[in-house]
Design an enzyme around this catalytic site. Structure first.
Site, short mmCIF file in Angstrom:
data_model
loop_
_atom_site.label_atom_id
_atom_site.label_comp_id
_atom_site.label_asym_id
_atom_site.label_seq_id
_atom_site.Cartn_x
_atom_site.Cartn_y
_atom_site.Cartn_z
N LEU A 264 0.86 -1.03 0.00
CA LEU A 264 -0.15 -0.07 0.02
C LEU A 264 0.91 1.21 -0.13
O LEU A 264 0.23 2.37 0.00
CB LEU A 264 -0.86 0.02 1.09
CG LEU A 264 -1.96 -1.14 1.49
CD1 LEU A 264 -2.67 -1.18 2.46
CD2 LEU A 264 -2.98 -0.91 0.07
N ARG A 265 2.18 1.05 -0.18
CA ARG A 265 3.11 2.35 0.10
C ARG A 265 2.63 3.20 -1.26
O ARG A 265 2.91 4.48 -1.27
CB ARG A 265 4.48 1.65 -0.09
CG ARG A 265 5.46 2.75 0.56
CD ARG A 265 6.76 2.16 0.95
NE ARG A 265 6.89 1.53 2.24
CZ ARG A 265 7.63 0.54 2.29
NH1 ARG A 265 7.98 0.03 1.44
NH2 ARG A 265 7.56 -0.02 3.42
N GLY A 266 2.43 2.59 -2.39
CA GLY A 266 1.99 3.30 -3.41
C GLY A 266 0.91 4.17 -3.37
O GLY A 266 0.97 5.54 -3.70
#
Length: 327
Positions: A264-266
């Protein structure tokens, strides 16, 4: 490249920039120049870790001991640290080590801070990051993930804050970067050599002018530099008030899901970068154009590489973005 660096100055939580491109395209020059745009920061006086006196959670033990003894902390203003991490650095030099001189002369074990301590609340720059030794990559991964550096040496255990903006540059011809480290960079900019002859001549003339008389060259651009500095400070102050609609957040996550981005870093980085870009343009609300401006920088390096696919990852992000936003 410039935009990615400026957005990281406005919001350091974006997570740094990876700049890849041809040699001789001014990557290192641009990164080192960003230090001149940074506003000064307030730190605890005589603290080797640049601790923020107003952030007790992330203050070093050294400063905590100071505050318990003297009640009130003395502070001072310093320039934001810009620390170079050389490729040949040893792990001791990066993490910190035992102060041998004190050990021999006074017989006491004391900690000598390393580059990670100096870089706290500043910028840590790694040139040719794709050539960095694996053991140093592990150290960087560890401290950038937790925001703390832990050192266990010769019976000494020290933990200090190490929250820095990680900036790396490199030439893709010299090798790939480890996926774990690449994912740690919030943004990824790709630089190509300028093809326009008139622009090349302009760059060459500016460079010659600077070599002949650096002072007058800097004076010539001082006004523009000061304006940019003010714009960045205003954006930093406006950032907490910037909002992004739920519908836009949904669209960002749809794009990430369709591109099959791991983790979910994006999503998180794209939200942060879009807010920083809106603040940079003196707006309190993120619109579609803000997302489009930053999304390629935030996602291009997070896509899984398909060896059979010739399409550039930046183009793929753009295609899906246009598709989701209905264009």
């Amino acid at each position: 490249m410039k935009l990615a660096l400026i957005l990281n100055v406005i919001d350091p939580k974006i997570g740094g920039v990876m700049i890849m491109g041809d040699r001789g395209t001014g990557k290192s020059t641009t990164i080192r120049a960003i230090a001149d745009l940074l506003p000064k920061i307030r730190v605890v006086l005589d603290d080797p870790f640049n601790s923020d006196p107003h952030d007790y959670e992330n203050i070093s033990d050294h400063a905590k001991n100071f505050s318990s003894e003297k009640q009130s902390l003395q502070t001072t203003l310093i320039n934001v640290p810009m620390i170079d991490l050389p490729l040949g650095a040893t792990e001791d030099r990066v993490c910190g080590t035992i102060d041998i001189e004190k050990a021999l002369t006074e017989g006491v074990k004391t900690f000598e801070p390393g580059l990670l301590a100096k870089a706290n609340r500043g910028i840590l720059y790694v040139d040719e990051v794709n050539l960095l030794d694996d053991h140093l990559v592990d150290v960087l991964l560890d401290s950038s993930a937790s925001g703390w550096n832990t050192v266990e040496r010769e019976g000494i255990s020290i933990r200090h804050p190490a929250r820095f903006v990680l900036v790396g540059s490199g030439n893709p011809e010299e090798g790939e970067l480890r996926p774990q480290l690449l994912d740690r960079f919030g943004m990824h900019a790709e630089i190509k050599t300028v093809k326009d002859p008139s622009l090349r001549v302009q760059i060459v003339e500016q460079r010659s002018q600077f070599d002949q008389d650096p002072y007058s060259c800097m004076q010539e651009y001082a006004k523009q530099q000061d304006l940019l500095k003010l714009q960045i400070i205003d954006a930093q102050q406006l950032l907490p008030e910037v909002i992004i609609d739920f519908s836009l957040r949904m669209k960002i996550s749809q794009i990430c899901a369709k591109l099959d981005v791991d983790g979910l870093r994006g999503d998180i980085v794209t939200n942060r970068a879009a807010k920083a870009f809106a603040a940079y343009n003196s707006r309190k609300k993120v619109d579609v154009s803000d997302i489009k401006k930053v999304i390629i920088l935030c996602l291009r390096h997070r896509l899984r590489k398909d060896p059979l696919e010739s399409i550039d990852s930046g183009m793929r992000v753009q295609q899906i973005t246009n598709e989701i936003f209905g264009e």
